[in-house]
Design a protein around this motif. Structure first.
Motif, PDB file in Angstrom:
ATOM      1  N   HIS A   1       0.845  -1.192   0.000  1.00  0.00           N
ATOM      2  CA  HIS A   1       0.000   0.000   0.000  1.00  0.00           C
ATOM      3  C   HIS A   1       0.887   1.250   0.000  1.00  0.00           C
ATOM      4  N   GLY A   2       0.303   2.352  -0.429  1.00  0.00           N
ATOM      5  CA  GLY A   2       1.034   3.614  -0.438  1.00  0.00           C
ATOM      6  C   GLY A   2       2.163   3.603  -1.452  1.00  0.00           C
ATOM      7  N   ILE A   3       3.195   4.369  -1.156  1.00  0.00           N
ATOM      8  CA  ILE A   3       4.301   4.492  -2.106  1.00  0.00           C
ATOM      9  C   ILE A   3       5.056   3.180  -2.261  1.00  0.00           C
ATOM     10  N   GLY A   4       4.993   2.318  -1.223  1.00  0.00           N
ATOM     11  CA  GLY A   4       5.623   1.009  -1.339  1.00  0.00           C
ATOM     12  C   GLY A   4       5.042   0.198  -2.477  1.00  0.00           C
ATOM     13  N   ALA A   5       3.736   0.318  -2.699  1.00  0.00           N
ATOM     14  CA  ALA A   5       3.095  -0.386  -3.811  1.00  0.00           C
ATOM     15  C   ALA A   5       3.592   0.145  -5.150  1.00  0.00           C
TER      16      ALA A   5
END
Length: 332
Positions: A81-85
């Motif tokens: 989720h978020g920028i990790g995705a």
């Protein structure tokens, strides 16, 4: 250090092959120092070199790609989720097909499966721009340092671009048939190593048949640039005296259609004639990421506003990368 130089010159660059072809042509009475002889040597050498690299790279990357079918890739992306995705999506893009037109069906499938729009766009940007093939091919021409920085900056464009699109909540700009085609859970088939090898072989042959005409055209253009166009012309248009060379190269590259294998010989010839490195890389990025056929395909999946945003983000990123390479001496 000597090992890396040997790897770049003799394994990836195949300079031994260039010398062998030159000796063979001279034995046939062809002057390789002249325009015609030099063009023949450039054409034969680059076609053979790129063909070998193409087949080896596609086979190895396709074998690796067999571990990441679309459904498994979707599951992997769904865990983040978020920028990790966005980062994981951009990295997955490096083990997918080599041209933007091949990436768009996967992008559409990921979007239909309900993945966040910004995540799927990070994949769409990175897939043609910074695949593993581009890393190896760039190393063969420009060296490991340039290749690694190119890939890192390309991944940064993909992550930033996808994040911007996600923050702007552009879901309404996706065509309705994409959003309505929600796919259910599919079983990921297990493959034996023989099946993976067979898949890699089929991908290699299929991609080679599609790409080889562009290799011939690209090498032909490169041979003309390398042996027939005066160096001062290239230096004037794409050299250090023209501050708008990066922008010009990007704009010229967008309408074209080719992949990394077709643009490498053109880039190699332009660089040898005095074009700046960043300008050449911007041209390559524009051709592989924003080709006109791929934009036409993408328009079927997204509305004009989102398409325009995608083009603007990629163009701005490509221009920025070009100027970074042109202004930092460490990279040249």
């Amino acid at each position: 250090m000597k090992f890396w130089q040997f790897l770049q010159d003799q394994i990836l660059g195949m300079k031994w092959l260039n010398a062998l072809i030159g000796n063979g042509l001279e034995a046939m009475g062809i002057d390789t120092g002249g325009r015609i002889g030099g063009s023949i040597q450039f054409f034969v050498y680059d076609v053979l070199k790129i063909t070998v690299l193409l087949c080896v790279l596609i086979f190895l990357i396709s074998y690796l790609q067999s571990f990441f079918p679309p459904e498994r890739s979707r599951r992997i992306l769904g865990r983040f989720h978020g920028i990790g995705a966005n980062v994981v999506s951009a990295l997955l893009g490096t083990v997918t097909p080599f041209c933007s037109c091949s990436s768009i069906p996967l992008f559409m499938g990921f979007t239909s499966a309900g993945l966040p729009l910004g995540v799927t766009f990070s994949f769409l940007i990175s897939s043609p721009m910074v695949d593993l093939g581009s890393l190896v091919l760039l190393m063969s021409i420009f060296g490991a340092r340039v290749a690694v920085v190119y890939v890192v900056l390309g991944l940064a464009i993909a992550v930033i671009g996808g994040t911007v699109i996600e923050k702007l909540h552009m879901e309404r700009e996706v065509e309705a048939f994409i959003l309505s085609a929600r796919s259910g859970e599919l079983e990921v088939p297990r493959q034996s190593w023989r099946e993976r090898v067979s898949y890699a072989k089929e991908q290699m042959l299929g991609t080679f048949q599609k790409v080889f005409p562009y290799i011939l055209v690209g090498v032909g253009v490169g041979a003309v640039i390398h042996n027939w166009i005066p160096e001062r012309w290239i230096e004037t248009i794409l050299g250090g005296d023209n501050p708008f060379g990066v922008i010009l190269a990007t704009v010229v590259g967008i309408p074209m259609y080719a992949d990394i294998f077709g643009t490498i010989p053109v880039a190699e010839a332009l660089l040898a004639k005095g074009a700046l490195l960043g300008t050449v890389l911007a041209f390559m990025m524009a051709v592989t990421t924003l080709s006109l056929p791929s934009l036409v395909m993408l328009r079927k999946a997204v509305k004009p506003r989102l398409l325009a945003l995608f083009i603007a983000i990629c163009t701005a990123g490509i221009v920025a990368v070009g100027y970074v390479f042109n202004t930092i001496p460490f990279l040249t």
